[in-house]
Every structure is written in C-alpha cells, then in structure tokens.
Design a protein around this motif. Structure first.
Motif, PDB file in Angstrom:
ATOM      1  N   SER A 352       0.776  -1.256  -0.003  1.00  0.00           N
ATOM      2  CA  SER A 352       0.046   0.088   0.009  1.00  0.00           C
ATOM      3  C   SER A 352       0.874   1.298  -0.033  1.00  0.00           C
ATOM      4  O   SER A 352       0.411   2.275  -0.727  1.00  0.00           O
ATOM      5  CB  SER A 352      -0.847  -0.092   1.256  1.00  0.00           C
ATOM      6  N   LEU A 353       1.968   1.265   0.659  1.00  0.00           N
ATOM      7  CA  LEU A 353       2.872   2.357   0.775  1.00  0.00           C
ATOM      8  C   LEU A 353       3.756   2.834  -0.472  1.00  0.00           C
ATOM      9  O   LEU A 353       3.553   3.740  -0.833  1.00  0.00           O
ATOM     10  CB  LEU A 353       3.779   2.204   1.867  1.00  0.00           C
ATOM     11  N   ALA A 354       3.899   1.762  -1.258  1.00  0.00           N
ATOM     12  CA  ALA A 354       4.639   1.670  -2.390  1.00  0.00           C
ATOM     13  C   ALA A 354       3.756   2.157  -3.670  1.00  0.00           C
ATOM     14  O   ALA A 354       3.989   3.135  -4.295  1.00  0.00           O
ATOM     15  CB  ALA A 354       5.024   0.374  -2.996  1.00  0.00           C
ATOM     16  N   VAL A 355       2.417   2.073  -3.436  1.00  0.00           N
ATOM     17  CA  VAL A 355       1.323   2.427  -4.186  1.00  0.00           C
ATOM     18  C   VAL A 355       0.936   3.984  -3.976  1.00  0.00           C
ATOM     19  O   VAL A 355       0.978   4.883  -4.823  1.00  0.00           O
ATOM     20  CB  VAL A 355       0.018   1.499  -4.280  1.00  0.00           C
ATOM     21  N   TYR A 356       1.064   4.395  -2.818  1.00  0.00           N
ATOM     22  CA  TYR A 356       1.009   5.848  -2.313  1.00  0.00           C
ATOM     23  C   TYR A 356       2.199   6.556  -2.823  1.00  0.00           C
ATOM     24  O   TYR A 356       1.989   7.692  -3.482  1.00  0.00           O
ATOM     25  CB  TYR A 356       0.927   5.790  -0.862  1.00  0.00           C
ATOM     26  N   VAL A 357       3.518   5.973  -2.680  1.00  0.00           N
ATOM     27  CA  VAL A 357       4.506   6.782  -3.322  1.00  0.00           C
ATOM     28  C   VAL A 357       4.509   7.088  -4.727  1.00  0.00           C
ATOM     29  O   VAL A 357       4.597   8.131  -5.067  1.00  0.00           O
ATOM     30  CB  VAL A 357       5.854   6.198  -2.814  1.00  0.00           C
ATOM     31  N   ALA A 358       3.981   5.767  -5.270  1.00  0.00           N
ATOM     32  CA  ALA A 358       3.954   6.166  -6.889  1.00  0.00           C
ATOM     33  C   ALA A 358       2.809   7.040  -7.198  1.00  0.00           C
ATOM     34  O   ALA A 358       3.016   8.066  -7.995  1.00  0.00           O
ATOM     35  CB  ALA A 358       3.611   4.709  -7.416  1.00  0.00           C
ATOM     36  N   ALA A 359       1.556   7.120  -6.417  1.00  0.00           N
ATOM     37  CA  ALA A 359       0.723   8.086  -6.778  1.00  0.00           C
ATOM     38  C   ALA A 359       0.983   9.400  -6.527  1.00  0.00           C
ATOM     39  O   ALA A 359       0.564  10.455  -7.319  1.00  0.00           O
ATOM     40  CB  ALA A 359      -0.855   7.639  -6.058  1.00  0.00           C
ATOM     41  N   LYS A 360       1.807   9.755  -5.380  1.00  0.00           N
ATOM     42  CA  LYS A 360       2.210  10.894  -5.085  1.00  0.00           C
ATOM     43  C   LYS A 360       3.149  11.506  -6.269  1.00  0.00           C
ATOM     44  O   LYS A 360       2.981  12.750  -6.361  1.00  0.00           O
ATOM     45  CB  LYS A 360       2.999  10.941  -3.761  1.00  0.00           C
ATOM     46  N   ARG A 361       3.741  10.660  -6.943  1.00  0.00           N
ATOM     47  CA  ARG A 361       4.897  11.318  -7.817  1.00  0.00           C
ATOM     48  C   ARG A 361       3.990  11.231  -9.053  1.00  0.00           C
ATOM     49  O   ARG A 361       4.088  12.620 -10.056  1.00  0.00           O
ATOM     50  CB  ARG A 361       5.784  10.331  -7.943  1.00  0.00           C
ATOM     51  N   VAL A 362       3.339  10.774  -9.565  1.00  0.00           N
ATOM     52  CA  VAL A 362       2.319  10.476 -11.020  1.00  0.00           C
ATOM     53  C   VAL A 362       1.326  11.212 -10.894  1.00  0.00           C
ATOM     54  O   VAL A 362       0.989  12.125 -11.938  1.00  0.00           O
ATOM     55  CB  VAL A 362       2.003   9.214 -11.077  1.00  0.00           C
ATOM     56  N   ALA A 363       0.360  11.321  -9.984  1.00  0.00           N
ATOM     57  CA  ALA A 363      -0.818  12.176  -9.682  1.00  0.00           C
ATOM     58  C   ALA A 363      -1.134  12.699  -8.362  1.00  0.00           C
ATOM     59  O   ALA A 363      -2.252  12.239  -7.561  1.00  0.00           O
ATOM     60  CB  ALA A 363      -2.031  11.054 -10.087  1.00  0.00           C
ATOM     61  N   PRO A 364      -0.450  13.654  -7.972  1.00  0.00           N
ATOM     62  CA  PRO A 364      -0.740  14.111  -6.726  1.00  0.00           C
ATOM     63  C   PRO A 364      -2.002  14.839  -6.541  1.00  0.00           C
ATOM     64  O   PRO A 364      -2.470  14.910  -5.325  1.00  0.00           O
ATOM     65  CB  PRO A 364       0.612  15.242  -6.689  1.00  0.00           C
ATOM     66  N   ARG A 365      -2.568  15.331  -7.450  1.00  0.00           N
ATOM     67  CA  ARG A 365      -3.969  16.186  -7.365  1.00  0.00           C
ATOM     68  C   ARG A 365      -4.995  15.119  -7.028  1.00  0.00           C
ATOM     69  O   ARG A 365      -5.953  15.111  -6.056  1.00  0.00           O
ATOM     70  CB  ARG A 365      -4.320  16.984  -8.236  1.00  0.00           C
ATOM     71  N   THR A 366      -4.878  13.997  -7.773  1.00  0.00           N
ATOM     72  CA  THR A 366      -5.921  12.798  -7.651  1.00  0.00           C
ATOM     73  C   THR A 366      -5.708  12.227  -6.532  1.00  0.00           C
ATOM     74  O   THR A 366      -6.743  12.072  -5.440  1.00  0.00           O
ATOM     75  CB  THR A 366      -5.717  11.933  -8.487  1.00  0.00           C
ATOM     76  N   LEU A 367      -4.701  12.122  -5.931  1.00  0.00           N
ATOM     77  CA  LEU A 367      -4.041  11.487  -4.454  1.00  0.00           C
ATOM     78  C   LEU A 367      -4.885  12.274  -3.456  1.00  0.00           C
ATOM     79  O   LEU A 367      -5.328  12.028  -2.235  1.00  0.00           O
ATOM     80  CB  LEU A 367      -2.572  11.451  -4.521  1.00  0.00           C
ATOM     81  N   SER A 368      -4.727  13.751  -3.568  1.00  0.00           N
ATOM     82  CA  SER A 368      -5.089  14.672  -2.595  1.00  0.00           C
ATOM     83  C   SER A 368      -6.528  14.572  -2.273  1.00  0.00           C
ATOM     84  O   SER A 368      -7.013  14.348  -1.442  1.00  0.00           O
ATOM     85  CB  SER A 368      -4.976  16.133  -2.974  1.00  0.00           C
ATOM     86  N   LEU A 369      -7.271  14.466  -3.623  1.00  0.00           N
ATOM     87  CA  LEU A 369      -8.881  13.865  -3.334  1.00  0.00           C
ATOM     88  C   LEU A 369      -9.141  12.750  -2.797  1.00  0.00           C
ATOM     89  O   LEU A 369      -9.972  12.582  -1.794  1.00  0.00           O
ATOM     90  CB  LEU A 369      -9.324  13.923  -4.878  1.00  0.00           C
ATOM     91  N   LEU A 370      -8.325  11.677  -3.143  1.00  0.00           N
ATOM     92  CA  LEU A 370      -8.646  10.645  -2.473  1.00  0.00           C
ATOM     93  C   LEU A 370      -8.111  10.195  -0.889  1.00  0.00           C
ATOM     94  O   LEU A 370      -8.857   9.483   0.058  1.00  0.00           O
ATOM     95  CB  LEU A 370      -7.689   9.307  -3.104  1.00  0.00           C
TER      96      LEU A 370
END
Length: 374
Positions: A352-370
């Motif tokens: 889960s942490l690895a997916v979070y790190v990847a999402a933070k780099r690739v789609a930070p705005r989407t991650l912020s919504l999620l």
C-alpha cells in the motif's frame, strides 16, 4: 487542545493504521482450545488471536474516539457557523474520499478476482460472480450485511452492514455521527457526567438498535464528551493509570484464552477491553513522548495512513497473502507459521505504501482528493 494531545494523536496515526491492517491479516483459526492440552497449532492460533483479535481491536475505537475528541476541541458553543464550517471540512476529508474509494473499489476488486482466477487461487468465474452480486443501489450503505455472531446479554442482535468497500463502514458511520454532533453537544451540555456514564454503560452492555451504523459510534460520542470536559487523552493520576494497565492485561489474557469475540463471553467483554486498551494506548504514547520528546515516525508513514487504510483490504491484502504464502509454501512448522502471520501485515502495508509513493509522484492532485487533503 493542548500540544501534548495533538502530539499523541499524530504519534498514533501510523501504529493504529498498522493495527487495522493486522486485524485483516489474521486468516482462519481453529476452535477454542482446551487450555489443559494445548498443541503447537493451538499456540499458533493464540498468537494470531492476540495480535489481530485482541491488541489490534483498540485501533478502530481509538480512531472514533479521536475523531469525536477533535471535532469538539476548543468548541465552547456549537452554533450554526461553527457546525457549518466543520461539516464543510469533513465534506473534503470524509465524504468525497468515501464516494471515490467505494467506486474505485469495484474495478479494483474485479481486477484482483480475475488475477486470482488466473493464478488458481479463486474460481474461474470469480470476477463475474462478484460483478453479478453487486447491489448497485446499496454500494454506499449496506452492499453486504449479516447478523452479529452473538446477541448481547439481553438477547439483542446487531446488524453488521458494509458498503461495497467493506472496511469503509468506519467512514460511513463517522459521516453519520458527525451529522448528529449538535445533538451530542446539547446532550452533554444538559447531562454532563451522568450522560457520559449512560453512554459508557450502553457501550459496555452492547445495547444498540438493529440498524446500519454500528455501536462503535458511541466511542465518537465518548470522545466528544472527553473533549468538551477539557480532559487530556492520557490518564494523569498514576494509580488509576496503573490499575487500568492491569485491567487491560487481565482482560487481554482472558480474551486470548477464549479466542476473543469468537466466543460468547469474549463478545460480551470486547468493549470493556477496548475502552481500557484505548486508554492504555493513549497513556503509553504519552509516556513514550515524555521520555523521548523528539521521537517521531517517518513523515511518510503518518501522511499515507488513510491511503493505506483505504487500499489495503481489496488490493494489498490479497496480493500480500499471495506473496507471503508463496514464501512459506506448504510449511506446517508452528514457528514458521507464526513468522508468516507476523510478516503478512508488514508486506500488506509495504504494498500500500509503495502505491502511495507512486501516486504521489504521478498524480498528486488525484491523491489529494482520495485522501481528503491529508
């Protein structure tokens, strides 16, 4: 709210989230053992019960309590402006992530079920069966439901209902109880300690209506009272603190011996344990921070906690189980099985942490919504 209480809450964010992952990492256990004739397999099961069904059970009640505590922190009166402001913040931190994750969960689960069918760990039609079974009008409320394993002492059963993303029953109930914060405020304004004792007794006796939101909402209500009364999260009186440590220990040992809520009396006593264990958790966190004021978990572990909680149940957990079981293929050695159990939540959390790190780099705005701008 004092800086000390704020530090305790920040400190506990990661370990409590890890415990939530541990709850779902238990796997199956056998029957309640005969304590006079324990086998190696019984000891393995008891380790799993200790970790997932006893220690980890303080996690969700603690999150509810903290949420109620935070909502009413520094609130001397709950007028419309204050209520509207706090609800507005929770639209972003709770409602939007709740909707998005329940929708994302569907294609994510389909992908996992299809992968499991290809690997042979699930039936060939697992994905289709899941899709056909979706109750579309109920995905945010009670997509699945069943009665509690046991009734309370008065013969009352509970409804155990989940949205389509099963672990998000907590977020659903948090949204519901937050809407009723004005009623909670005025209830304690007029009843004070008497009202708190009534709520505590309802919780300890498992008295709750047969409805979708769960009795765990009462932890939020107690957290609200604790905050309104100006109490610290930790127990300040040394003797009371030590007595509570002893109560937590004694109840914990008993619950391990009876397999926690898998038994009738374990079910009846689980809330007494979680109330005591929650207080113990806050006190231990306070003592750690007192002895090591500069200690902090890595920032990444704290900021990713909600994402890990949201992702783990339908994606990281099946993948984590698959990886760990592959590492311990066909082993029946009790010590290796215990190691497998202990390693499982670590692997699930790491995925889960690895997916979070990847999402933070690739789609930070989407991650912020999620993550509700966490």
């Amino acid at each position: 709210m004092s800086n000390t209480n704020s530090q305790i809450i920040s400190f506990l964010r990661f370990p409590l989230t890890f415990l939530v992952v541990a709850i779902h990492s238990r796997g199956e256990i056998g029957q309640v053992p005969d304590l006079m004739h324990l086998t190696a397999r019984n000891l393995y099961d008891m380790v799993k019960v200790l970790g997932s069904d006893v220690i980890a059970q303080v996690a969700v009640p603690s999150f509810f309590f903290i949420s109620g505590y935070l909502f009413f922190a520094n609130v001397s009166k709950l007028d419309w402006a204050t209520y509207k402001s706090k609800l507005g913040k929770r639209v972003h931190s709770l409602l939007i992530p709740f909707i998005l994750w329940n929708l994302i969960c569907i294609p994510l689960t389909l992908m996992v079920r299809y992968g499991e069918s290809l690997s042979g760990t699930s039936a060939a039609d697992a994905a289709q069966t899941y899709w056909d079974g979706i109750r579309w009008l109920h995905i945010f409320w009670n997509a699945t439901s069943h009665d509690s394993m046991f009734a309370n002492l008065f013969g009352m059963n509970f409804l155990m209902a989940h949205p389509i993303l099963g672990s998000f029953w907590y977020v659903r109930d948090l949204i519901v109880v937050t809407l009723f914060t004005p009623a909670i405020f005025w209830f304690f304004k007029y009843t004070g300690k008497v009202g708190a004792v009534i709520v505590l007794l309802l919780l300890l006796l498992n008295i709750w209506p047969y409805m979708t939101p769960r009795i765990s909402c009462l932890y939020y209500v107690l957290g609200a009272y604790w905050s309104m009364s100006g109490h610290n999260l930790y127990i300040e009186h040394a003797l009371i603190r030590r007595c509570n440590y002893m109560l937590t220990l004694v109840l914990g040992i008993y619950l391990v011996c009876v397999f926690s809520y898998e038994s009738y009396w374990g079910w009846q006593l689980i809330h007494l344990f979680t109330v005591s264990g929650m207080a113990t958790t806050f006190c231990l966190a306070h003592q750690i921070l007192q002895k090591r004021p500069s200690f902090r978990f890595p920032k990444l572990l704290g900021e990713s906690s909600f994402f890990v909680y949201a992702l783990h149940i339908e994606f990281s957990l099946p993948l984590g189980f698959f990886i760990v079981k592959a590492l311990f293929l066909h082993t029946q050695q009790p010590l290796l099985l215990i190691l497998q159990y202990l390693l499982t939540p670590v692997v699930i959390y790491a995925i889960s942490l690895a997916v979070y790190v990847a999402a933070k780099r690739v789609a930070p705005r989407t991650l912020s919504l999620l993550t509700g701008n966490r």
